[in-house]
Design an enzyme around this catalytic site. Structure first.
Site, PDB file in Angstrom:
ATOM      1  CB  SER A  58      -0.994   0.049   1.169  1.00  0.00           C
ATOM      2  OG  SER A  58      -0.554   0.885   2.210  1.00  0.00           O
ATOM      3  CE1 TYR A 103      -2.819  -1.162   6.067  1.00  0.00           C
ATOM      4  CE2 TYR A 103      -2.614   1.159   5.481  1.00  0.00           C
ATOM      5  CZ  TYR A 103      -2.809  -0.168   5.111  1.00  0.00           C
ATOM      6  OH  TYR A 103      -2.983  -0.482   3.780  1.00  0.00           O
ATOM      7  CE  LYS A 150      -0.317  -3.056   4.637  1.00  0.00           C
ATOM      8  NZ  LYS A 150      -0.297  -4.299   3.815  1.00  0.00           N
TER       9      LYS A 150
END
Length: 263
Positions: A141, A154, A158
């Site tokens: 992402s 998150y 990531k």
């Protein structure tokens, strides 16, 4: 299979984790349509089995982040496919919050978004090195290249997923293993629905369909580029972040102030 002409999906043995929904489902469908022999994995067993039945694939549901789950998946996939030519480490979890998020949320994010990649690679790289070829895609992402407001667990994990993909690429590219990192921004999936006000402001205006992400991946398989960017503007943002980091941080800080003002 990999070669000078890129990866050939027809006949390839492919595993996609988190393929019961969203991006993973779109990848599995697109790969199968191109003639790949696909194994569909998802924590949601019913979803994995439904997708597999629809596309003529095999289903191996389970937790791709758990050590035993990873071993069962890869062992089962090898038994079904003969060998795994392409492994898509797509399963992920999007946990919001700040540094105050619970330790359990941080730990789950770490296990799913990072350690699932590490554990799978432990079982894949040895056979791939012996064969002289192998192909890996991490669904990272754009949060791994940039950041994501209101989602510290998150964004941080990531970033770590991107770092691990980079490390794999640097370490093994000269020995036949191709590594790619898929870094979309907003995609119209259930995960997007949980991003709250930050997602409404930053992601929804340019959100695309999972099928568009899958098409970009197929295009990228042809040339083996490391960064797969379904949103072309991500590259420009990444460049701005690198060349004028302070300005980049100030700009995001102003967006954070907008979010704070709505609370």
């Amino acid at each position: 299979m990999s070669g000078n002409g890129g990866f050939e999906l027809a006949g390839a043995g492919v595993v996609v984790t988190g393929a019961g929904h969203g991006i993973g489902e779109a990848l599995a469908r697109r790969f199968a349509a191109a003639g790949a022999r696909v194994v569909v994995n998802d924590l949601d067993a019913k979803a994995a089995e439904a997708v597999a039945e629809e596309i003529g694939a095999g289903a191996l549901p389970g937790d791709a982040a758990d050590p035993d789950g990873v071993e069962a998946l890869i062992t089962g996939a090898r038994a079904a496919l003969g060998e795994i030519d392409l492994y898509c480490a797509n399963a992920g979890t999007a946990v919001g919050g700040s540094e105050q998020a619970a330790d359990a949320d941080w730990e789950r994010s770490w296990q799913v978004n990072v350690m699932s990649h590490v554990r799978a690679s432990r079982m894949l790289t040895g056979p791939w090195l012996e064969r002289g070829r192998g192909h890996w895609i991490s669904t990272v992402s754009a949060a791994g290249l940039l950041t994501m407001l209101d989602a510290a667990p998150y964004a941080v994990t990531k970033h770590a997923a991107l770092a691990f993909a980079e490390w794999l690429a640097v370490t093994y590219q000269h020995r036949g293993i191709t590594v790619q990192a898929l870094c979309p921004q907003g995609v119209r999936t259930d995960m997007l629905g949980g991003t709250g006000a930050a997602g409404d402001l930053l992601l929804r205006p340019t959100a695309i369909e999972p099928s568009q992400v899958a098409e970009t991946v197929v295009e990228a398989l042809a040339d083996g580029r490391f960064l797969i960017l379904p949103h072309p503007e991500t590259a420009q943002m990444y460049q701005h972040r690198a060349t004028d980091t302070d300005r980049w941080l100030r700009g995001l800080g102003r967006v954070q102030q907008q979010l704070d003002a709505t609370r």
